[in-house]
Design an enzyme around this catalytic site. Structure first.
Site, PDB file in Angstrom:
ATOM      1  N   ARG A 137       0.858  -1.184   0.000  1.00  0.00           N
ATOM      2  CA  ARG A 137       0.000   0.000   0.000  1.00  0.00           C
ATOM      3  C   ARG A 137       0.899   1.241   0.000  1.00  0.00           C
ATOM      4  O   ARG A 137       2.070   1.168   0.356  1.00  0.00           O
ATOM      5  CB  ARG A 137      -0.900   0.017   1.229  1.00  0.00           C
ATOM      6  CG  ARG A 137      -1.884  -1.140   1.329  1.00  0.00           C
ATOM      7  CD  ARG A 137      -2.704  -1.035   2.610  1.00  0.00           C
ATOM      8  NE  ARG A 137      -3.715  -2.077   2.686  1.00  0.00           N
ATOM      9  CZ  ARG A 137      -3.515  -3.281   3.202  1.00  0.00           C
ATOM     10  NH1 ARG A 137      -2.318  -3.592   3.693  1.00  0.00           N
ATOM     11  NH2 ARG A 137      -4.493  -4.175   3.247  1.00  0.00           N
ATOM     12  N   LYS A 161      -2.015  -3.021   8.036  1.00  0.00           N
ATOM     13  CA  LYS A 161      -3.210  -2.557   8.757  1.00  0.00           C
ATOM     14  C   LYS A 161      -3.268  -3.180  10.144  1.00  0.00           C
ATOM     15  O   LYS A 161      -2.916  -4.344  10.328  1.00  0.00           O
ATOM     16  CB  LYS A 161      -4.474  -2.923   7.977  1.00  0.00           C
ATOM     17  CG  LYS A 161      -4.794  -1.974   6.825  1.00  0.00           C
ATOM     18  CD  LYS A 161      -6.138  -2.308   6.218  1.00  0.00           C
ATOM     19  CE  LYS A 161      -6.533  -1.306   5.139  1.00  0.00           C
ATOM     20  NZ  LYS A 161      -7.849  -1.632   4.548  1.00  0.00           N
ATOM     21  N   HIS A 224      -3.088   2.432  -5.794  1.00  0.00           N
ATOM     22  CA  HIS A 224      -3.450   1.156  -5.155  1.00  0.00           C
ATOM     23  C   HIS A 224      -3.598   0.047  -6.193  1.00  0.00           C
ATOM     24  O   HIS A 224      -3.542  -1.142  -5.853  1.00  0.00           O
ATOM     25  CB  HIS A 224      -4.757   1.326  -4.371  1.00  0.00           C
ATOM     26  CG  HIS A 224      -4.992   0.247  -3.350  1.00  0.00           C
ATOM     27  ND1 HIS A 224      -4.232   0.116  -2.207  1.00  0.00           N
ATOM     28  CD2 HIS A 224      -5.903  -0.769  -3.314  1.00  0.00           C
ATOM     29  CE1 HIS A 224      -4.667  -0.922  -1.494  1.00  0.00           C
ATOM     30  NE2 HIS A 224      -5.673  -1.479  -2.152  1.00  0.00           N
ATOM     31  N   ARG A 227      -1.023  -2.640  -6.300  1.00  0.00           N
ATOM     32  CA  ARG A 227      -1.258  -3.772  -5.388  1.00  0.00           C
ATOM     33  C   ARG A 227      -2.210  -4.777  -6.038  1.00  0.00           C
ATOM     34  O   ARG A 227      -2.021  -5.981  -5.913  1.00  0.00           O
ATOM     35  CB  ARG A 227      -1.821  -3.229  -4.074  1.00  0.00           C
ATOM     36  CG  ARG A 227      -2.048  -4.258  -2.977  1.00  0.00           C
ATOM     37  CD  ARG A 227      -2.297  -3.534  -1.650  1.00  0.00           C
ATOM     38  NE  ARG A 227      -2.920  -4.364  -0.647  1.00  0.00           N
ATOM     39  CZ  ARG A 227      -2.263  -5.205   0.156  1.00  0.00           C
ATOM     40  NH1 ARG A 227      -0.962  -5.337   0.042  1.00  0.00           N
ATOM     41  NH2 ARG A 227      -2.909  -5.909   1.066  1.00  0.00           N
ATOM     42  N   HIS A 250      -3.723 -10.402   3.991  1.00  0.00           N
ATOM     43  CA  HIS A 250      -5.160 -10.242   4.178  1.00  0.00           C
ATOM     44  C   HIS A 250      -5.648 -11.211   5.253  1.00  0.00           C
ATOM     45  O   HIS A 250      -5.250 -12.384   5.263  1.00  0.00           O
ATOM     46  CB  HIS A 250      -5.920 -10.533   2.883  1.00  0.00           C
ATOM     47  CG  HIS A 250      -5.871  -9.426   1.883  1.00  0.00           C
ATOM     48  ND1 HIS A 250      -5.989  -9.618   0.530  1.00  0.00           N
ATOM     49  CD2 HIS A 250      -5.715  -8.078   2.053  1.00  0.00           C
ATOM     50  CE1 HIS A 250      -5.919  -8.469  -0.099  1.00  0.00           C
ATOM     51  NE2 HIS A 250      -5.747  -7.520   0.803  1.00  0.00           N
ATOM     52  N   TYR A 259      -8.940  -8.532  -5.044  1.00  0.00           N
ATOM     53  CA  TYR A 259      -7.707  -8.016  -5.633  1.00  0.00           C
ATOM     54  C   TYR A 259      -7.229  -8.828  -6.832  1.00  0.00           C
ATOM     55  O   TYR A 259      -6.368  -8.377  -7.574  1.00  0.00           O
ATOM     56  CB  TYR A 259      -6.588  -8.029  -4.586  1.00  0.00           C
ATOM     57  CG  TYR A 259      -6.625  -6.893  -3.600  1.00  0.00           C
ATOM     58  CD1 TYR A 259      -5.606  -5.953  -3.563  1.00  0.00           C
ATOM     59  CD2 TYR A 259      -7.665  -6.756  -2.700  1.00  0.00           C
ATOM     60  CE1 TYR A 259      -5.621  -4.917  -2.645  1.00  0.00           C
ATOM     61  CE2 TYR A 259      -7.691  -5.727  -1.779  1.00  0.00           C
ATOM     62  CZ  TYR A 259      -6.668  -4.816  -1.756  1.00  0.00           C
ATOM     63  OH  TYR A 259      -6.695  -3.787  -0.849  1.00  0.00           O
TER      64      TYR A 259
END
Length: 292
Positions: A137, A161, A224, A227, A250, A259
């Site tokens: 990211r 994250k 993004h 990614r 993830h 994705y």
């Protein structure tokens, strides 16, 4: 905003910092709440009808944005209620925002090559390479540090994250790039002399400018999308989806599936695996009646 609104918002920021939430999460929530207060004229004393009217406002707002705003409002009013700053919590009656299943929006390999050859400076080219070859990211790209790189184990460290520190395999392209980057400092230092790294927004701006110079006009393609390209190309090369999930860090496989696009050629190759079979030209019913 009124004094009580400003005070409550700062208390909420302090609370989130104590939770060790990501800086970007805190900043985004503050922005959402500040905009909400400016447009509605209220914050602490807001009622559920104003909340619903704002979330469902007749503007060109994406379902994803509405969902994000709803999440920020719920977090804020839950905090007020738990802290005794409000007797009730109006956000409990906010309806769930229905968001269509996301679709991958990857750059093609040709588009990535075009950006790298668009006249972008080495700093921007390095950002593009890290975004694509590591699937990072923009926030992770911004804070790459020389100490994150371990050439002996061919790994790279980053924070994802949830403020989760991880180590991931280092792609050989990024390993080679590391030989030209600071070994004892940020790869993309801030230009204000603070000693820190650039902001995520700066990474977004620089890659976006490279995209524009490359003649890429699709508004759905953003930094993004590097990614997304990372995940999609891994699947195209036959990498197991669970491996892709781990590389993208993830929590849920369903997120990874957003994705990872599947090309038309792979769809065609997939359906072609079904064996052909001979089909009779006639039903054979007439012959069966004669035989009877």
């Amino acid at each position: 905003m009124q004094f009580q609104d400003t005070t409550a918002l700062e208390m909420f920021v302090d609370y989130q910092r104590a939770q060790n939430l990501a800086v970007t999460t805190i900043r985004n929530r503050r922005s959402i709440l500040t905009t909400f207060a400016r447009k509605t004229g209220t914050l602490v004393d807001c009622d559920v009808f104003t909340l619903r009217r704002y979330i469902g406002r007749a503007e060109d707002v994406s379902p994803g944005t509405r969902r994000t705003e709803r999440g920020a409002l719920i977090a804020f009013y839950t905090f007020l209620h738990d802290e005794g700053l409000r007797a009730d919590n109006p956000s409990t009656k906010l309806p769930v925002v229905r968001v269509p299943k996301g679709k991958p929006r990857p750059f093609t390999r040709e588009q990535i090559d075009a950006m790298l050859n668009s006249g972008a400076y080495s700093r921007t080219r390095a950002m593009i390479l890290v975004g694509y070859y590591q699937g990072f990211r923009v926030s992770s790209i911004a804070r790459v540090h020389g100490h994150d790189i371990d050439l002996a184990s061919m790994t790279i460290g980053t924070v994802v994250k949830g403020s989760k520190a991880v180590r991931l395999p280092l792609h050989e392209v990024v390993a080679e790039l590391s030989l030209t980057m600071p070994a004892d400092g940020y790869w993309f230092p801030a230009r204000d002399g603070s000693g820190g790294h650039v902001r995520s927004t700066s990474v977004t701006d620089l890659i976006t400018k490279a995209k524009v110079r490359a003649g890429i006009t699709d508004p759905k393609l953003t930094p993004h999308s590097l990614r997304h390209a990372f995940g999609t190309d891994l699947v195209e090369q036959g990498v197991d989806i669970r491996v892709v999930q781990e590389l993208l860090v993830h929590e849920n496989l369903s997120t990874t599936q957003i994705y990872t696009g599947v090309s038309e050629s792979r769809k065609s190759a997939g359906i072609a695996t079904l064996e052909t079979r001979s089909v009779p030209e006639r039903s054979g019913r007439g012959a069966a009646r004669i035989a009877a």
